[in-house]
Write a protein that holds these residues in place. Structure first.
Motif, short mmCIF file in Angstrom:
data_model
loop_
_atom_site.label_atom_id
_atom_site.label_comp_id
_atom_site.label_asym_id
_atom_site.label_seq_id
_atom_site.Cartn_x
_atom_site.Cartn_y
_atom_site.Cartn_z
N ALA A 1 0.84 -1.20 0.00
CA ALA A 1 0.00 0.00 0.00
C ALA A 1 0.87 1.25 0.00
O ALA A 1 0.61 2.20 -0.75
CB ALA A 1 -0.94 -0.01 1.21
N ASP A 2 1.90 1.25 0.83
CA ASP A 2 2.81 2.40 0.88
C ASP A 2 3.49 2.63 -0.46
O ASP A 2 3.63 3.78 -0.90
CB ASP A 2 3.87 2.20 1.97
N ARG A 3 3.93 1.57 -1.11
CA ARG A 3 4.59 1.68 -2.42
C ARG A 3 3.66 2.35 -3.43
O ARG A 3 4.08 3.14 -4.26
CB ARG A 3 5.01 0.29 -2.90
N LEU A 4 2.36 2.01 -3.35
CA LEU A 4 1.39 2.54 -4.31
C LEU A 4 0.77 3.86 -3.89
O LEU A 4 0.07 4.50 -4.68
CB LEU A 4 0.27 1.51 -4.52
N GLY A 5 0.97 4.24 -2.63
CA GLY A 5 0.36 5.46 -2.14
C GLY A 5 -1.14 5.32 -1.93
O GLY A 5 -1.89 6.27 -2.17
N VAL A 6 -1.56 4.13 -1.50
CA VAL A 6 -2.98 3.89 -1.23
C VAL A 6 -3.11 3.36 0.20
O VAL A 6 -2.12 3.04 0.85
CB VAL A 6 -3.60 2.87 -2.23
N THR A 7 -4.33 3.23 0.64
CA THR A 7 -4.56 2.70 1.98
C THR A 7 -4.59 1.18 1.94
O THR A 7 -4.88 0.58 0.90
CB THR A 7 -5.89 3.20 2.56
N LYS A 8 -4.33 0.57 3.08
CA LYS A 8 -4.39 -0.88 3.18
C LYS A 8 -5.80 -1.40 2.88
O LYS A 8 -5.94 -2.40 2.17
CB LYS A 8 -3.90 -1.32 4.56
N PRO A 9 -6.86 -0.73 3.36
CA PRO A 9 -8.20 -1.19 2.99
C PRO A 9 -8.45 -1.18 1.47
O PRO A 9 -9.21 -2.00 0.97
CB PRO A 9 -9.14 -0.22 3.72
N ALA A 10 -7.79 -0.28 0.76
CA ALA A 10 -7.94 -0.26 -0.70
C ALA A 10 -7.38 -1.56 -1.30
O ALA A 10 -7.92 -2.07 -2.28
CB ALA A 10 -7.24 0.95 -1.30
N LEU A 11 -6.31 -2.10 -0.70
CA LEU A 11 -5.77 -3.37 -1.17
C LEU A 11 -6.73 -4.51 -0.87
O LEU A 11 -6.91 -5.41 -1.69
CB LEU A 11 -4.42 -3.68 -0.51
N TYR A 12 -7.36 -4.45 0.31
CA TYR A 12 -8.30 -5.50 0.68
C TYR A 12 -9.52 -5.54 -0.23
O TYR A 12 -10.18 -6.55 -0.34
CB TYR A 12 -8.75 -5.35 2.14
N TYR A 13 -9.80 -4.44 -0.88
CA TYR A 13 -10.89 -4.43 -1.86
C TYR A 13 -10.59 -5.39 -3.01
O TYR A 13 -11.47 -6.02 -3.57
CB TYR A 13 -11.11 -3.00 -2.39
N HIS A 14 -9.30 -5.50 -3.35
CA HIS A 14 -8.87 -6.33 -4.48
C HIS A 14 -8.36 -7.71 -4.05
O HIS A 14 -8.49 -8.68 -4.80
CB HIS A 14 -7.79 -5.61 -5.27
N PHE A 15 -7.74 -7.80 -2.89
CA PHE A 15 -7.15 -9.05 -2.42
C PHE A 15 -7.43 -9.22 -0.93
O PHE A 15 -7.16 -8.32 -0.15
CB PHE A 15 -5.63 -9.05 -2.67
N ALA A 16 -7.90 -10.38 -0.55
CA ALA A 16 -8.28 -10.65 0.84
C ALA A 16 -7.05 -10.75 1.76
O ALA A 16 -7.15 -10.50 2.96
CB ALA A 16 -9.10 -11.92 0.93
N SER A 17 -5.91 -11.14 1.19
CA SER A 17 -4.70 -11.35 2.00
C SER A 17 -3.47 -11.30 1.09
O SER A 17 -3.59 -11.31 -0.14
CB SER A 17 -4.76 -12.71 2.70
N ARG A 18 -2.33 -11.31 1.72
CA ARG A 18 -1.08 -11.37 0.96
C ARG A 18 -1.00 -12.68 0.18
O ARG A 18 -0.55 -12.72 -0.96
CB ARG A 18 0.10 -11.23 1.92
N GLU A 19 -1.48 -13.77 0.79
CA GLU A 19 -1.48 -15.06 0.12
C GLU A 19 -2.41 -15.05 -1.10
O GLU A 19 -2.10 -15.64 -2.13
CB GLU A 19 -1.89 -16.16 1.11
N ASP A 20 -3.55 -14.39 -0.97
CA ASP A 20 -4.48 -14.24 -2.09
C ASP A 20 -3.80 -13.48 -3.24
O ASP A 20 -3.91 -13.85 -4.40
CB ASP A 20 -5.74 -13.52 -1.62
#
Length: 179
Positions: A35-54
């Motif tokens: 998220a930091d690399r992309l400049g987005v929030t962690k919840p924004a990542l969860y919108y696309h992927f449920a976990s790091r493993e996902d």
């Protein structure tokens, strides 16, 4: 300003994750790092992927599907000339080189996704097509050198035009078979 499409965001997340996994390792890379690399929030990542493993699975699945289809296609098309098989195997490994490099550099990826067993199975299919079902020890060794060396060249040699690398790697692999 037009809104970015979900597929574009998903692809950006995957690319950032692949880059960070390659540098830091998968276990050491958190969703927060991505998220930091992309400049987005962690919840924004969860919108696309449920976990790091996902997220990791989304990176690996296209490679797995491609290798499975490749092995099945060769079985159906058999017999395939050794040079043609080696050339197409180089192309496949080269196409997935970033993911294969990640798996080599971070062995936890191989373990977590049970990729080692799959690679062994795929190599076994190729070996049988190249040297038959009951080869001598000499043929098995030559085949392993050919396939291993070929894929290592496709994945690890950089800064060389792909056509030139492909020709040299396929020639060397073919010669290793002792044909």
């Amino acid at each position: 300003m037009p809104r970015q499409r979900t597929g574009d965001t998903r692809a950006r997340i995957q690319q950032a994750a692949l880059e960070l996994f390659a540098v830091q390792g998968m276990q050491q890379t958190s969703l927060q790092d991505i998220a930091d690399r992309l400049g987005v929030t962690k919840p924004a990542l969860y919108y696309h992927f449920a976990s790091r493993e996902d997220l990791l699975n989304s990176l690996v699945e296209p490679m797995i599907a491609d290798f499975e289809a490749y092995a099945e296609g060769l079985r159906v098309a058999a017999p395939v000339s050794p040079r043609e098989l080696l050339g197409s195997y180089f192309d496949l490994a080269y196409r997935h080189r970033a993911m294969i490099q990640l798996a080599i550099r971070d062995l936890s990826v191989l373990h977590e996704l049970k990729l080692a067993d799959r690679f062994i199975e795929w190599r076994g299919t190729l070996a049988e097509l190249l040297i038959g079902p009951s080869p001598s020890l000499r043929d098995v060794v030559r085949c392993m050198v050919a396939l291993g060396g070929l894929s290592d060249c496709a994945v690890m040699i950089e800064h060389t035009p792909v056509a030139e690398l492909r020709e040299a790697a396929v020639d060397a692999a073919y010669d290793s078979l002792g044909r």
